[in-house]
Structures are given as C-alpha cells and as structure tokens.
Design a protein around this motif. Structure first.
Motif, short mmCIF file in Angstrom:
data_model
loop_
_atom_site.label_atom_id
_atom_site.label_comp_id
_atom_site.label_asym_id
_atom_site.label_seq_id
_atom_site.Cartn_x
_atom_site.Cartn_y
_atom_site.Cartn_z
N ARG A 144 -37.75 50.70 -7.63
CA ARG A 144 -37.77 49.49 -6.81
C ARG A 144 -36.82 48.43 -7.36
NH1 ARG A 144 -44.16 49.57 -5.55
NH2 ARG A 144 -44.03 50.54 -3.50
N ALA A 145 -36.83 48.25 -8.68
CA ALA A 145 -35.95 47.26 -9.30
C ALA A 145 -34.48 47.63 -9.07
CB ALA A 145 -36.26 47.13 -10.78
N LEU A 146 -34.15 48.90 -9.28
CA LEU A 146 -32.77 49.33 -9.06
C LEU A 146 -32.39 49.28 -7.58
CD1 LEU A 146 -32.45 52.23 -11.64
CD2 LEU A 146 -31.53 49.91 -11.80
N SER A 147 -33.36 49.53 -6.71
CA SER A 147 -33.10 49.41 -5.27
C SER A 147 -32.76 47.98 -4.90
CB SER A 147 -34.31 49.88 -4.46
OG SER A 147 -34.50 51.26 -4.63
N TRP A 197 -35.22 40.66 -2.87
CA TRP A 197 -36.37 39.95 -3.45
C TRP A 197 -37.68 40.67 -3.13
CZ3 TRP A 197 -35.03 34.16 -2.21
CH2 TRP A 197 -34.14 33.67 -3.18
N GLU A 198 -37.80 41.18 -1.92
CA GLU A 198 -39.01 41.92 -1.56
C GLU A 198 -39.17 43.15 -2.46
OE1 GLU A 198 -38.53 42.65 2.63
OE2 GLU A 198 -38.87 40.54 3.15
N GLN A 199 -38.06 43.82 -2.75
CA GLN A 199 -38.11 45.01 -3.62
C GLN A 199 -38.45 44.63 -5.06
OE1 GLN A 199 -34.18 46.32 -2.58
NE2 GLN A 199 -34.97 47.97 -1.29
N ILE A 200 -37.86 43.55 -5.56
CA ILE A 200 -38.14 43.16 -6.95
C ILE A 200 -39.56 42.63 -7.06
CG2 ILE A 200 -37.34 40.74 -7.07
CD1 ILE A 200 -36.48 43.47 -9.61
N ASP A 201 -40.05 41.94 -6.03
CA ASP A 201 -41.43 41.47 -6.01
C ASP A 201 -42.39 42.66 -6.05
OD1 ASP A 201 -40.43 38.90 -5.80
OD2 ASP A 201 -41.08 38.60 -3.72
N ALA A 202 -42.08 43.69 -5.23
CA ALA A 202 -42.92 44.89 -5.19
C ALA A 202 -42.90 45.61 -6.53
CB ALA A 202 -42.47 45.83 -4.07
N ALA A 203 -41.74 45.67 -7.18
CA ALA A 203 -41.64 46.32 -8.50
C ALA A 203 -42.47 45.55 -9.52
CB ALA A 203 -40.18 46.38 -8.96
#
Length: 189
Positions: free
Chosen positions: A144-147, A178-184
């Motif tokens: 998720r972070a890399l995405s 931001w949604e992906q980093i929040d989810a990670a």
C-alpha cells in the motif's frame, strides 16, 4: 552579474533543447539545431554544454535535486503518517514542476538507454519507499505504501491522457496516494 547571465543562458539552452527534444525526439535533434533556435553560434553553446548528453544530464540533475532534498528532509522527520503524507504532497509538487523533463525521458527511453539516470532513479525510488513504509510493516502495508508512491510518480505520465484541468488531476493523484498511505498506516491499528 556575469554568473547570473551564465545561469540564464544555461537555462535558456536547457529550455530550448527540451522543447526540441519533445518536438523532434532526442536522436533527431542536433546541437546545431539547438544553437540555431537560440540564435547563437555552436561555439557559444559549447561554452555551456559540449554534447546533447551533457544537456540531458543537466536536465536530469535539475529535476533530481528537489527529490534528493525531499528525501533528506523526510529522513530528518519522525516516521509518522503526517510526514508520509507531506512526502507525497511535496513529491507531487516536484513532479509537476519537472513534468516536461519526465515526459521527455519517458518518450525517449530507447535513445537514452545505458545512461546513468536509471540508477539514480532506482536509488531515489528506494529511498522514497523507505520513507513511506515501516521496515517492520506487513507485506500488505508495504504494498500500500509503495502503491501510494507509484500513484504519484507514475500517475504523472498518465495525466496528459486524462480529461480535466491539470490542477484537478494532480489533486486527484495526491488524494488517491493519501488514501493508500492512510490505509497502509491504519492496517496495523
């Protein structure tokens, strides 16, 4: 004053060369054509850049500098969600500034193969990835972070194919990242 004039001339050469590289392609553009478009002699051009490769190297260094500064800044910050979001915001901003150079690099990959830029790119991407993902994160969190990173970075290349205002598209890239980093960040919570 002379230093400023040299810097302005160097920037003009870079701008005109980039314009020609985008119009005609790297292989189809000569130093003579760059000099003609600038209305200077080849000798005047040689004073700043001996080869087309030197111009490309300077362009890559110039767009890499803000990313290097971002990496240094991020490494000095606490590894928090806020820092990670700010890294993505600043990266999004830096990529917008360097968008024409990134487009040139993307469109001229075959002509530029074998140059040093890919190694620098790889190292920067790894450093940015390390800023966004905890080393002890799960595989899902790391993906998720890399995405998030890839959304901002590679999304830059997709913007021209999408309808809408450039600012709106850049804001959308950042929102998705931001949604992906929040989810990670929230997976382990």
């Amino acid at each position: 004053m002379a230093q400023t004039r040299r810097k302005d001339t160097r920037q003009r050469i870079q701008d005109v060369a980039l314009e020609l590289f985008l119009e005609r392609g790297y292989d189809q553009t000569s130093l003579r054509e760059i000099a003609e478009r600038l209305e200077v002699t080849k000798a005047a051009l040689y004073y700043h850049f001996r080869t087309k490769e030197d111009i490309v190297t300077s362009l890559v260094e110039d767009i890499g500098r803000p990313v290097e500064e971002l990496i240094a800044w991020g490494q000095a910050q606490p590894a928090t969600l806020e820092t990670r979001r700010e890294v993505l915001r600043r990266l999004n901003e830096a990529l917008e500034t360097g968008a024409p150079v990134f487009r040139f690099l993307q469109e001229n990959q075959a002509a530029l193969r074998g140059r040093g830029a890919p190694n620098a790119f790889r190292d920067r991407m790894r450093a940015l990835g390390a800023l966004l993902a905890d080393p002890d994160a799960t595989v899902l969190e790391q993906v998720r972070a890399l995405s998030a990173l890839f959304t901002v970075y590679f999304g830059t290349f997709a913007l021209d194919a999408m309808e809408g205002a450039r600012e709106e598209k850049r804001a959308a890239l950042l929102q998705v990242a931001w949604e992906q980093i929040d989810a990670a960040h929230n997976t382990g919570a």
